[in-house]
Design a protein around this motif. Sequence first.
Motif, PDB file in Angstrom:
ATOM      1  N   CYS A  53       0.825  -1.317   0.119  1.00 41.23           N
ATOM      2  CA  CYS A  53      -0.079   0.175  -0.130  1.00 41.23           C
ATOM      3  C   CYS A  53       0.804   1.352  -0.115  1.00 41.23           C
ATOM      4  CB  CYS A  53      -0.721  -0.059   1.282  1.00 41.23           C
ATOM      5  SG  CYS A  53      -0.220  -0.024   2.903  1.00 41.23           S
ATOM      6  N   ILE A  54       0.491   2.553  -0.521  1.00 44.22           N
ATOM      7  CA  ILE A  54       0.885   3.774  -0.527  1.00 44.22           C
ATOM      8  C   ILE A  54       0.793   4.350   0.658  1.00 44.22           C
ATOM      9  CG2 ILE A  54       1.130   5.776  -1.797  1.00 44.22           C
ATOM     10  CD1 ILE A  54       0.251   4.027  -4.470  1.00 44.22           C
ATOM     11  N   PRO A  55       1.679   4.636   1.624  1.00 49.42           N
ATOM     12  CA  PRO A  55       1.289   5.414   2.755  1.00 49.42           C
ATOM     13  C   PRO A  55       0.613   6.852   2.445  1.00 49.42           C
ATOM     14  CG  PRO A  55       3.826   4.957   2.591  1.00 49.42           C
ATOM     15  CD  PRO A  55       3.152   4.540   1.262  1.00 49.42           C
ATOM     16  N   GLY A  56      -0.318   7.038   3.298  1.00 52.37           N
ATOM     17  CA  GLY A  56      -1.383   8.174   3.291  1.00 52.37           C
ATOM     18  C   GLY A  56      -2.312   7.779   4.100  1.00 52.37           C
ATOM     19  N   LEU A  57      -3.560   7.461   3.215  1.00 58.84           N
ATOM     20  CA  LEU A  57      -4.742   7.085   4.247  1.00 58.84           C
ATOM     21  C   LEU A  57      -4.609   5.798   4.794  1.00 58.84           C
ATOM     22  CD1 LEU A  57      -7.713   7.631   4.247  1.00 58.84           C
ATOM     23  CD2 LEU A  57      -8.175   6.483   2.208  1.00 58.84           C
ATOM     24  N   PHE A  58      -3.901   4.752   4.255  1.00 59.50           N
ATOM     25  CA  PHE A  58      -3.769   3.731   4.946  1.00 59.50           C
ATOM     26  C   PHE A  58      -2.273   3.726   5.630  1.00 59.50           C
ATOM     27  CE2 PHE A  58      -6.531   2.651   1.615  1.00 59.50           C
ATOM     28  CZ  PHE A  58      -7.701   2.139   2.526  1.00 59.50           C
ATOM     29  N   VAL A  59      -2.189   2.895   6.593  1.00 64.18           N
ATOM     30  CA  VAL A  59      -0.811   2.960   7.457  1.00 64.18           C
ATOM     31  C   VAL A  59      -0.144   1.432   6.723  1.00 64.18           C
ATOM     32  CG1 VAL A  59       0.577   2.783   9.478  1.00 64.18           C
ATOM     33  CG2 VAL A  59      -1.345   3.984   9.343  1.00 64.18           C
ATOM     34  N   CYS A  60       1.061   1.787   6.376  1.00 66.61           N
ATOM     35  CA  CYS A  60       1.875   0.433   5.855  1.00 66.61           C
ATOM     36  C   CYS A  60       2.958   0.074   7.048  1.00 66.61           C
ATOM     37  CB  CYS A  60       2.582   0.753   4.503  1.00 66.61           C
ATOM     38  SG  CYS A  60       1.722   1.112   2.961  1.00 66.61           S
ATOM     39  N   ILE A  61       2.651  -1.102   7.377  1.00 67.29           N
ATOM     40  CA  ILE A  61       3.462  -1.628   8.697  1.00 67.29           C
ATOM     41  C   ILE A  61       4.816  -1.755   8.250  1.00 67.29           C
ATOM     42  CG2 ILE A  61       3.744  -3.201  10.274  1.00 67.29           C
ATOM     43  CD1 ILE A  61       0.461  -3.464  10.388  1.00 67.29           C
ATOM     44  N   SER A  62       5.139  -2.374   7.239  1.00 66.90           N
ATOM     45  CA  SER A  62       6.591  -2.885   6.688  1.00 66.90           C
ATOM     46  C   SER A  62       6.434  -2.887   5.230  1.00 66.90           C
ATOM     47  CB  SER A  62       6.784  -4.098   7.493  1.00 66.90           C
ATOM     48  OG  SER A  62       5.892  -5.234   6.762  1.00 66.90           O
ATOM     49  N   VAL A  63       7.923  -3.010   4.733  1.00 64.02           N
ATOM     50  CA  VAL A  63       8.126  -3.183   3.419  1.00 64.02           C
ATOM     51  C   VAL A  63       7.591  -4.644   2.954  1.00 64.02           C
ATOM     52  CG1 VAL A  63       9.856  -3.153   1.485  1.00 64.02           C
ATOM     53  CG2 VAL A  63       9.841  -1.620   3.174  1.00 64.02           C
ATOM     54  N   PRO A  64       6.748  -4.874   1.809  1.00 60.55           N
ATOM     55  CA  PRO A  64       6.213  -6.197   1.309  1.00 60.55           C
ATOM     56  C   PRO A  64       7.291  -6.944   0.863  1.00 60.55           C
ATOM     57  CG  PRO A  64       5.467  -4.394  -0.080  1.00 60.55           C
ATOM     58  CD  PRO A  64       6.100  -3.662   1.109  1.00 60.55           C
ATOM     59  N   PRO A  65       7.416  -7.953   1.006  1.00 60.70           N
ATOM     60  CA  PRO A  65       8.586  -8.987   0.371  1.00 60.70           C
ATOM     61  C   PRO A  65       7.988  -9.564  -0.780  1.00 60.70           C
ATOM     62  CG  PRO A  65       7.292 -10.356   1.877  1.00 60.70           C
ATOM     63  CD  PRO A  65       6.754  -8.920   2.144  1.00 60.70           C
ATOM     64  N   LEU A  66       8.919 -10.250  -1.425  1.00 61.18           N
ATOM     65  CA  LEU A  66       8.746 -10.990  -2.914  1.00 61.18           C
ATOM     66  C   LEU A  66       7.599 -12.157  -2.823  1.00 61.18           C
ATOM     67  CD1 LEU A  66       9.570 -11.028  -5.781  1.00 61.18           C
ATOM     68  CD2 LEU A  66      11.229 -12.524  -4.976  1.00 61.18           C
ATOM     69  N   THR A  67       6.832 -11.942  -3.366  1.00 61.75           N
ATOM     70  CA  THR A  67       5.738 -13.103  -3.181  1.00 61.75           C
ATOM     71  C   THR A  67       5.774 -13.966  -4.480  1.00 61.75           C
ATOM     72  OG1 THR A  67       4.152 -11.650  -2.038  1.00 61.75           O
ATOM     73  CG2 THR A  67       3.224 -13.411  -2.857  1.00 61.75           C
ATOM     74  N   THR A  68       5.490 -15.310  -4.306  1.00 62.14           N
ATOM     75  CA  THR A  68       5.366 -16.260  -5.475  1.00 62.14           C
ATOM     76  C   THR A  68       4.272 -16.913  -5.528  1.00 62.14           C
ATOM     77  OG1 THR A  68       7.893 -16.545  -5.163  1.00 62.14           O
ATOM     78  CG2 THR A  68       6.785 -18.024  -6.419  1.00 62.14           C
ATOM     79  N   VAL A  69       3.707 -16.892  -6.705  1.00 63.68           N
ATOM     80  CA  VAL A  69       2.452 -17.776  -7.003  1.00 63.68           C
ATOM     81  C   VAL A  69       2.906 -18.636  -8.168  1.00 63.68           C
ATOM     82  CG1 VAL A  69       0.159 -17.665  -7.882  1.00 63.68           C
ATOM     83  CG2 VAL A  69       0.888 -15.809  -6.516  1.00 63.68           C
ATOM     84  N   THR A  70       2.361 -19.957  -7.993  1.00 62.96           N
ATOM     85  CA  THR A  70       2.837 -20.896  -9.159  1.00 62.96           C
ATOM     86  C   THR A  70       1.332 -21.280  -9.789  1.00 62.96           C
ATOM     87  OG1 THR A  70       4.711 -21.750  -7.597  1.00 62.96           O
ATOM     88  CG2 THR A  70       3.761 -23.212  -9.639  1.00 62.96           C
ATOM     89  N   PRO A  71       1.311 -20.896 -10.895  1.00 61.42           N
ATOM     90  CA  PRO A  71       0.011 -21.412 -11.763  1.00 61.42           C
ATOM     91  C   PRO A  71       0.173 -22.839 -12.082  1.00 61.42           C
ATOM     92  CG  PRO A  71       0.857 -19.303 -12.520  1.00 61.42           C
ATOM     93  CD  PRO A  71       1.857 -19.753 -11.636  1.00 61.42           C
ATOM     94  N   THR A  72      -0.752 -23.656 -12.265  1.00 60.65           N
ATOM     95  CA  THR A  72      -0.861 -24.873 -12.760  1.00 60.65           C
ATOM     96  C   THR A  72      -1.679 -24.994 -13.974  1.00 60.65           C
ATOM     97  OG1 THR A  72      -2.798 -25.727 -11.423  1.00 60.65           O
ATOM     98  CG2 THR A  72      -0.342 -25.923 -10.600  1.00 60.65           C
TER      99      THR A  72
END
Length: 177
Positions: A53-72
């Motif tokens: 999320c972009i800081p402003g209206l919402f509070v971002c707690i931490s930097v998001p990590p790299l996420t992996t999704v494996t399609p099948t």
Amino acid sequence: MRRVSVPRSVVAGAVTSAAAVALALGSSAPATADPPPAATTEFQVPVRHIAGCIPGLFVCISVPPLTTVTPTATTGAPGEVTFAAKPPTRTWTGLSGCLEVTVHWLNLTTGSAGTTALRPVPYDYSRPYTPDDWCRYTPATAVTGSGTIAASADIGVAGPWEYRILVTPGVGIIPVP
């Protein structure tokens, strides 16, 4: 005792002849057109992205990590592929926790192409939340035709208060009966 040698070509000819006779005679059972069993193939390259999320209206707690999704891709009926996705790696449950995955496919044999979306299954708030409920995808079936299918996958578009950065698109090659 005298040793007798048989030339290799004679042995190879006998094996080939036996195989030809076995194929010609075949089985006494009638031929059936049973569909091939369903086969599931994971994409050889999974989708990797960063979203937050972009800081402003919402509070971002931490930097998001790299996420992996494996399609099948699951083949069953001739000319059809059911695309799905495993739940992503989860280390951050921010604003954009479960993203839509878009699959673009191309039949390399016939030239037909298409796009399908793997949408997150809505949460069932009528029962207690379990970690297995987090970010499951609704499978989508595409009529691709028989042949070799090349597919790529990416993530959906970001909303007004979030960002999504595609690091690597998913890629898969699927043989379809």
